[in-house]
Scaffold this motif. Structure first.
Motif, PDB file in Angstrom:
ATOM      1  N   ASN A 156       5.606   2.734   8.302  1.00 12.02           N
ATOM      2  CA  ASN A 156       5.357   3.054   6.937  1.00 12.02           C
ATOM      3  C   ASN A 156       5.098   1.757   6.385  1.00 12.02           C
ATOM      4  O   ASN A 156       4.316   1.777   5.252  1.00 12.02           O
ATOM      5  CB  ASN A 156       6.688   3.769   6.316  1.00 12.02           C
ATOM      6  N   ARG A 157       5.884   0.700   6.412  1.00 12.72           N
ATOM      7  CA  ARG A 157       5.551  -0.387   5.632  1.00 12.72           C
ATOM      8  C   ARG A 157       4.072  -1.037   6.043  1.00 12.72           C
ATOM      9  O   ARG A 157       3.750  -1.582   5.099  1.00 12.72           O
ATOM     10  CB  ARG A 157       6.513  -1.506   5.975  1.00 12.72           C
ATOM     11  N   THR A 211       1.650   1.262   4.115  1.00 15.36           N
ATOM     12  CA  THR A 211       1.808   1.064   2.676  1.00 15.36           C
ATOM     13  C   THR A 211       1.118  -0.208   2.345  1.00 15.36           C
ATOM     14  O   THR A 211       0.668  -0.297   1.211  1.00 15.36           O
ATOM     15  CB  THR A 211       3.248   0.900   2.320  1.00 15.36           C
ATOM     16  N   GLY A 228      -3.720   2.551   5.857  1.00 12.12           N
ATOM     17  CA  GLY A 228      -3.041   3.588   5.205  1.00 12.12           C
ATOM     18  C   GLY A 228      -4.189   4.882   4.825  1.00 12.12           C
ATOM     19  O   GLY A 228      -3.682   6.162   5.023  1.00 12.12           O
ATOM     20  N   ARG A 288       9.317  10.975   3.456  1.00 11.16           N
ATOM     21  CA  ARG A 288       8.608  10.583   2.198  1.00 11.16           C
ATOM     22  C   ARG A 288       9.181  11.368   0.844  1.00 11.16           C
ATOM     23  O   ARG A 288       9.108  10.903  -0.014  1.00 11.16           O
ATOM     24  CB  ARG A 288       7.241  11.076   1.999  1.00 11.16           C
ATOM     25  N   VAL A 318       7.829   5.144   1.465  1.00  9.82           N
ATOM     26  CA  VAL A 318       6.840   5.469   0.550  1.00  9.82           C
ATOM     27  C   VAL A 318       6.065   6.485   1.040  1.00  9.82           C
ATOM     28  O   VAL A 318       5.576   6.471   2.073  1.00  9.82           O
ATOM     29  CB  VAL A 318       6.153   4.018   0.532  1.00  9.82           C
ATOM     30  N   ASP A 319       5.668   7.207   0.205  1.00 12.43           N
ATOM     31  CA  ASP A 319       4.759   8.463   0.452  1.00 12.43           C
ATOM     32  C   ASP A 319       3.194   7.988   0.333  1.00 12.43           C
ATOM     33  O   ASP A 319       2.631   7.661  -0.713  1.00 12.43           O
ATOM     34  CB  ASP A 319       4.800   9.540  -0.560  1.00 12.43           C
ATOM     35  N   THR A 320       2.688   7.510   1.556  1.00 16.64           N
ATOM     36  CA  THR A 320       1.358   7.159   1.349  1.00 16.64           C
ATOM     37  C   THR A 320       0.353   7.929   0.716  1.00 16.64           C
ATOM     38  O   THR A 320      -0.635   7.483   0.177  1.00 16.64           O
ATOM     39  CB  THR A 320       0.975   6.628   3.054  1.00 16.64           C
ATOM     40  N   GLN A 366       0.570   7.594  -2.765  1.00 15.73           N
ATOM     41  CA  GLN A 366       0.122   6.193  -3.299  1.00 15.73           C
ATOM     42  C   GLN A 366      -1.595   6.065  -3.148  1.00 15.73           C
ATOM     43  O   GLN A 366      -1.941   5.386  -3.885  1.00 15.73           O
ATOM     44  CB  GLN A 366       0.499   4.957  -2.227  1.00 15.73           C
ATOM     45  N   TYR A 367      -2.169   6.481  -2.019  1.00 10.14           N
ATOM     46  CA  TYR A 367      -3.326   6.671  -2.193  1.00 10.14           C
ATOM     47  C   TYR A 367      -4.235   7.974  -2.381  1.00 10.14           C
ATOM     48  O   TYR A 367      -5.301   8.222  -1.944  1.00 10.14           O
ATOM     49  CB  TYR A 367      -4.119   6.393  -0.644  1.00 10.14           C
ATOM     50  N   THR A 411       2.785   7.843   7.749  1.00 11.72           N
ATOM     51  CA  THR A 411       2.601   8.415   6.493  1.00 11.72           C
ATOM     52  C   THR A 411       3.756   8.847   5.802  1.00 11.72           C
ATOM     53  O   THR A 411       3.867   9.520   4.797  1.00 11.72           O
ATOM     54  CB  THR A 411       1.599   9.609   6.435  1.00 11.72           C
TER      55      THR A 411
END
Length: 321
Positions: free
Chosen positions: A65-66, A69, A75, A132, A141-143, A146-147, A215
């Motif tokens: 996940n890192r 992100t 991502g 997430r 983090v909810d990718t 984020q995207y 993700t």
């Protein structure tokens, strides 16, 4: 001695397959919405899975996940893959099996449907909060949120913007993203002829496992459960097909019994025509007219000489004179 021949497998028809698949998918989608569990219970289940993975040193979700992100080049494609391949590759493989491998299609379709229904049972018994949706302190983090500016989805999983209410975000255990990808991969590897196609069959489920964890949509154990569901579905495919055949045979037999249109009409109403009759109960005029005459006397013995007959005639004539 003649060799026994097996009956040819009937080719499936699209006009019967399409409504069946639509019905099963509608039941699956509707069932996901109906089994929305309590949020606190789903969060507790998610935390238990996370703690179990840490105890088993299986926590690969955090580093992936890192990575997703920190690097949009990884991502964003992963988000597109999560939001689309689930709904594109699976139907494509199903159509490919229908058109090119019809002999194996029915078992593959039954395997997919049975596993999907088993997954729905898992969502019902164990609603699970995905990583997430856990509190920020757990480090995910909810990718896709984020995207979200790069795709059609919003902040509610892979659902299109404004349609988040049409999905159950707590249906994470088991992961049918992984389960369906494994189904596709096995069929592509087994029935594909080109080496690149077979390699894609191996790579697709593995990439899907990485995507769902990176993700933050699933835990690793969700992926394991998805694979297990597909394994059980594969074992149950043949018994389910036999049960379906029995039900179908029973329904057709019952329908044949109650349908009068299946019987041919009896115009004679039980009457039989005897020899010499054209219409039941009425004799033909061509019958032998001698039937109505009086019976003749007993016939003369066959061994009486003809001369005796002539002598008797002569005596009768003399007496008359």
């Amino acid at each position: 001695m003649p060799h026994a021949t097996t009956a040819p497998v009937p080719r499936p028809r699209w006009w019967t397959e399409l409504p069946l698949l639509a019905l099963v998918y509608a039941a699956y989608s509707g069932g996901r919405l109906l089994v929305r569990g309590d949020v606190s219970t789903a969060v507790d289940h998610g935390l238990r899975i996370l703690h179990l993975e840490k105890a088993l040193f299986l926590n690969a979700e955090h580093p992936l996940n890192r990575l997703f992100t920190a690097h949009p080049s990884i991502g964003i494609p992963a988000d597109f893959a999560y939001a689309s391949l689930h709904y594109l590759v699976t139907p494509a493989v199903l159509i490919w099996m229908f058109r090119r491998h019809s002999a194996a299609y029915r078992r593959a379709r039954t395997w997919l449907m049975t596993s999907t229904m088993l997954g729905l049972i898992g969502f019902t018994l164990m609603p699970t909060c995905p990583p997430r949706l856990l509190a920020a302190g757990h480090g995910f983090v909810d990718t896709m949120a984020q995207y979200s500016a790069y795709g059609w989805w919003g902040t509610e999983a892979s659902a299109p913007r404004g349609m988040g209410g049409m999905t159950n975000q707590y249906a994470a255990m088991p992961s049918l993203h992984v389960g369906w990808a494994l189904w596709c991969g096995i069929l592509i590897w087994r029935h594909g002829r080109h080496p690149l196609l077979r390699a894609a069959g191996v790579a697709y489920p593995l990439i899907t496992v990485i995507v769902v964890m990176g993700t933050a949509n699933h835990y690793f154990l969700d992926a394991v459960a998805g694979a297990a569901v597909m394994g059980v579905g594969a074992l149950l495919a043949r018994p389910v097909m036999r049960l379906a055949d029995r039900v179908r045979s029973a329904v057709l037999t019952r329908f044949a019994r109650v349908s009068p249109a299946m019987k041919s009409p009896d115009v004679s109403a039980g009457c039989k025509t005897s020899a010499g009759e054209r219409i039941p109960g009425q004799r033909s005029t061509s019958a032998d007219p001698t039937d109505a005459t009086a019976p003749a006397g007993p016939p003369a013995p066959a061994d009486v000489p003809a001369a005796a007959g002539r002598a008797a005639g002569g005596d009768a004539a003399t007496a008359a004179r």
